[in-house]
Scaffold this active site. Structure first.
Site, PDB file in Angstrom:
ATOM      1  N   ASN A   9     -51.582   8.326 -23.852  1.00  0.00           N
ATOM      2  CA  ASN A   9     -51.329   7.324 -22.810  1.00  0.00           C
ATOM      3  C   ASN A   9     -51.539   7.980 -21.446  1.00  0.00           C
ATOM      4  O   ASN A   9     -50.701   8.765 -21.000  1.00  0.00           O
ATOM      5  CB  ASN A   9     -49.883   6.814 -22.976  1.00  0.00           C
ATOM      6  CG  ASN A   9     -49.502   5.815 -21.905  1.00  0.00           C
ATOM      7  OD1 ASN A   9     -50.342   5.356 -21.131  1.00  0.00           O
ATOM      8  ND2 ASN A   9     -48.225   5.472 -21.864  1.00  0.00           N
ATOM      9  N   LYS A  11     -51.467   6.590 -18.640  1.00  0.00           N
ATOM     10  CA  LYS A  11     -50.666   5.910 -17.606  1.00  0.00           C
ATOM     11  C   LYS A  11     -51.532   5.664 -16.360  1.00  0.00           C
ATOM     12  O   LYS A  11     -52.730   5.456 -16.497  1.00  0.00           O
ATOM     13  CB  LYS A  11     -49.405   6.720 -17.298  1.00  0.00           C
ATOM     14  CG  LYS A  11     -48.661   7.110 -18.578  1.00  0.00           C
ATOM     15  CD  LYS A  11     -47.298   7.663 -18.346  1.00  0.00           C
ATOM     16  CE  LYS A  11     -46.677   8.012 -19.696  1.00  0.00           C
ATOM     17  NZ  LYS A  11     -45.308   8.456 -19.614  1.00  0.00           N
ATOM     18  N   HIS A  95     -44.328  -0.815 -23.265  1.00  0.00           N
ATOM     19  CA  HIS A  95     -44.016   0.557 -22.859  1.00  0.00           C
ATOM     20  C   HIS A  95     -42.793   0.533 -21.936  1.00  0.00           C
ATOM     21  O   HIS A  95     -42.672  -0.332 -21.075  1.00  0.00           O
ATOM     22  CB  HIS A  95     -45.197   1.223 -22.155  1.00  0.00           C
ATOM     23  CG  HIS A  95     -44.968   2.698 -22.004  1.00  0.00           C
ATOM     24  ND1 HIS A  95     -44.160   3.214 -21.022  1.00  0.00           N
ATOM     25  CD2 HIS A  95     -45.380   3.745 -22.738  1.00  0.00           C
ATOM     26  CE1 HIS A  95     -44.098   4.535 -21.162  1.00  0.00           C
ATOM     27  NE2 HIS A  95     -44.841   4.881 -22.202  1.00  0.00           N
ATOM     28  N   GLU A  97     -41.937   2.116 -19.421  1.00  0.00           N
ATOM     29  CA  GLU A  97     -42.155   2.146 -17.970  1.00  0.00           C
ATOM     30  C   GLU A  97     -42.447   0.758 -17.436  1.00  0.00           C
ATOM     31  O   GLU A  97     -42.177   0.455 -16.278  1.00  0.00           O
ATOM     32  CB  GLU A  97     -43.281   3.136 -17.639  1.00  0.00           C
ATOM     33  CG  GLU A  97     -42.796   4.569 -17.804  1.00  0.00           C
ATOM     34  CD  GLU A  97     -43.887   5.595 -18.007  1.00  0.00           C
ATOM     35  OE1 GLU A  97     -45.078   5.281 -17.827  1.00  0.00           O
ATOM     36  OE2 GLU A  97     -43.528   6.738 -18.367  1.00  0.00           O
ATOM     37  N   GLU A 174     -39.949   5.508 -28.690  1.00  0.00           N
ATOM     38  CA  GLU A 174     -39.987   6.399 -27.531  1.00  0.00           C
ATOM     39  C   GLU A 174     -38.638   6.355 -26.806  1.00  0.00           C
ATOM     40  O   GLU A 174     -38.405   5.460 -25.984  1.00  0.00           O
ATOM     41  CB  GLU A 174     -41.077   5.954 -26.563  1.00  0.00           C
ATOM     42  CG  GLU A 174     -42.465   5.972 -27.151  1.00  0.00           C
ATOM     43  CD  GLU A 174     -43.515   6.081 -26.047  1.00  0.00           C
ATOM     44  OE1 GLU A 174     -44.136   7.138 -25.960  1.00  0.00           O
ATOM     45  OE2 GLU A 174     -43.665   5.128 -25.272  1.00  0.00           O
ATOM     46  N   GLY A 180     -41.547  11.925 -20.240  1.00  0.00           N
ATOM     47  CA  GLY A 180     -41.898  12.567 -18.979  1.00  0.00           C
ATOM     48  C   GLY A 180     -40.845  13.543 -18.479  1.00  0.00           C
ATOM     49  O   GLY A 180     -40.921  14.018 -17.349  1.00  0.00           O
ATOM     50  N   SER A 220     -42.380  13.436 -24.440  1.00  0.00           N
ATOM     51  CA  SER A 220     -42.568  14.873 -24.215  1.00  0.00           C
ATOM     52  C   SER A 220     -43.096  15.627 -25.434  1.00  0.00           C
ATOM     53  O   SER A 220     -42.686  16.764 -25.686  1.00  0.00           O
ATOM     54  CB  SER A 220     -41.266  15.512 -23.709  1.00  0.00           C
ATOM     55  OG  SER A 220     -40.892  14.941 -22.475  1.00  0.00           O
TER      56      SER A 220
END
Ligand code: PGA
Length: 287
Positions: A9, A11, A95, A97, A174, A180, A220
Site C-alpha cells: 500500500n 498510500k 483502510h 486511515e 490491521e 506506521g 509495520s
C-alpha cells in the site's frame, strides 16, 4: 489451498521519479515463488504508469473507490467501473486511515462500516476483488474490545455479500496501533485475532469460506518481522505500507518459502489448533 497474498500500500506517496525507480527495483528482483500473489496499490494518479511498466507477476490495486457506481455526472469520483475499464481488478476498502481520518473530519459518512460494505459490494459487482481492511485502535485493545470491533466491521460487509462473493474477498487485519508506528503486532497477538476471524467466518458464513478466505496481517511488517508472522497458521499474507516503498518489499516476499502451500498443509494437519482454540462463546481460549 489459496496462495500467500502480499499487498503493498503506497498510500499518498510517490513522485513521477520515485515511482519509476520503485517499479524498476521491483522489476529487477528475481521471480516470485508460485505460492504467492503480489499486488500493489499506488495512488490513483500513478496506477496507469505502474500498470504499464510493472512486471506481469504483480498486479495493481486501487486504494479506494467511490460509493457511486458506473460512469457519468460524478465530478472527482473514481468508480469501480472506471478502474475495471482500465484493467484494475483489485481494490482496498475500509483502510483505517480512511475510516478514521475522514470520520474525524466529520465528512466520513462513506467510510463508516456501512459505507465500506457498500463500496465492497460495488467493487464486487463491477468484477473486482477486494481487500477489506479491519482492525481496532489501541483503546479498543486495551479495553478488551478487539474482537467486537473486528466482528462489527466484518458483519457489515458480510451482510451485503452472497456466498459466492467470498472467493473474491481478502480480509486484512490491521491493528491501527501497529500501522506506521514501527511496532508490529507480535506473531501471537496477530495469530490470535486471525484465528478468531477464521472461527467467525466458520460460524457466520461457512466452513468452506473459513478455509479458503485469506486473512492477511498489516501493521509495520518488515523483513525482520515477516518470517515469524509467516509461520503463524492463520496468517495468509501481508498488507505492507512503509516497506512497500523500498526494496524491503522484495525482502518480505523472499521470506515466503517456495513450498509455502505444502508447509501450510502439513502444519494444518499436524496442528488442527487454530479454529478450535476459540471457545464456543467466541472468546479466545488459551493457545
Ligand atoms: P505500515 O502500513 O506497514 O506502514 O504499518 C500498513 C498499512 O497501512 O496497510
Amino acid at each position: 489451498m489459496p496462495k500467500f497474498f502480499v499487498g503493498g500500500n503506497f498510500k499518498c506517496n510517490g513522485t513521477r521519479e520515485s515511482i519509476a525507480s520503485l517499479v524498476s527495483t521491483f522489476n529487477g528482483a528475481p521471480a516470485f515463488p508460485p505460492s504467492v500473489d503480489v499486488v500493489v496499490s499506488p495512488t490513483a494518479l500513478h496506477i496507469g504508469y505502474v500498470q504499464d511498466n510493472l512486471r506481469k507477476d504483480m498486479s495493481v490495486c486501487a486504494q479506494n473507490i467511490s460509493t457511486d457506481a458506473g460512469f457519468g455526472a460524478m465530478t472527482g469520483e473514481l468508480t469501480a467501473e472506471v478502474f475495471t475499464g482500465f484493467g484494475v481488478n483489485w481494490t482496498l476498502t475500509g483502510h483505517s486511515e480512511r475510516r478514521r481520518r475522514l470520520q474525524q473530519r466529520k465528512r466520513g459518512h462513506d467510510e463508516n462500516s456501512d459505507g465500506v460494505s457498500e463500496k465492497t459490494q460495488l467493487a464486487l459487482k463491477a468484477g473486482m476483488s477486494v481487500v477489506v481492511c479491519i482492525g481496532e485502535v489501541l483503546s479498543d485493545r486495551e479495553s478488551g474490545k478487539t474482537l467486537d470491533v473486528c466482528f462489527e466491521q466484518l458483519a457489515a460487509v458480510k451482510d451485503k455479500l452472497l456466498l459466492e462473493d467470498w472467493s473474491r474477498i481478502v480480509i486484512a487485519y490491521e491493528p491501527v496501533w501497529a500501522i506506521g508506528t514501527g511496532v508490529s503486532a507480535s506473531p501471537q497477538q496477530a495469530q490470535e485475532v486471525h484465528a478468531a476471524i477464521r472461527k467467525w467466518l466458520m460460524t457466520e458464513v461457512s466452513a468452506d469460506v473459513a478455509e479458503q478466505t485469506r486473512i492477511i496481517y498489516g501493521g509495520s511488517v518488515k523483513p525482520a518481522t515477516a518470517p515469524a508472522l509467516i509461520e503463524c497458521v492463520d496468517i495468509d499474507g501481508f498488507l505492507v505500507g512503509g516497506c512497500s516503498l523500498t526494496a524491503d518489499f522484495i525482502e518480505i516476499i523472499k521470506a515466503i518459502p517456495a513450498d509455502f502451500d505444502e508447509q501450510r498443509r502439513a502444519h494444518l494437519k499436524a496442528d488442527a489448533n487454530s479454529i478450535q482454540s476459540i471457545g464456543a462463546d467466541g472468546k479466545l481460549a488459551k493457545m
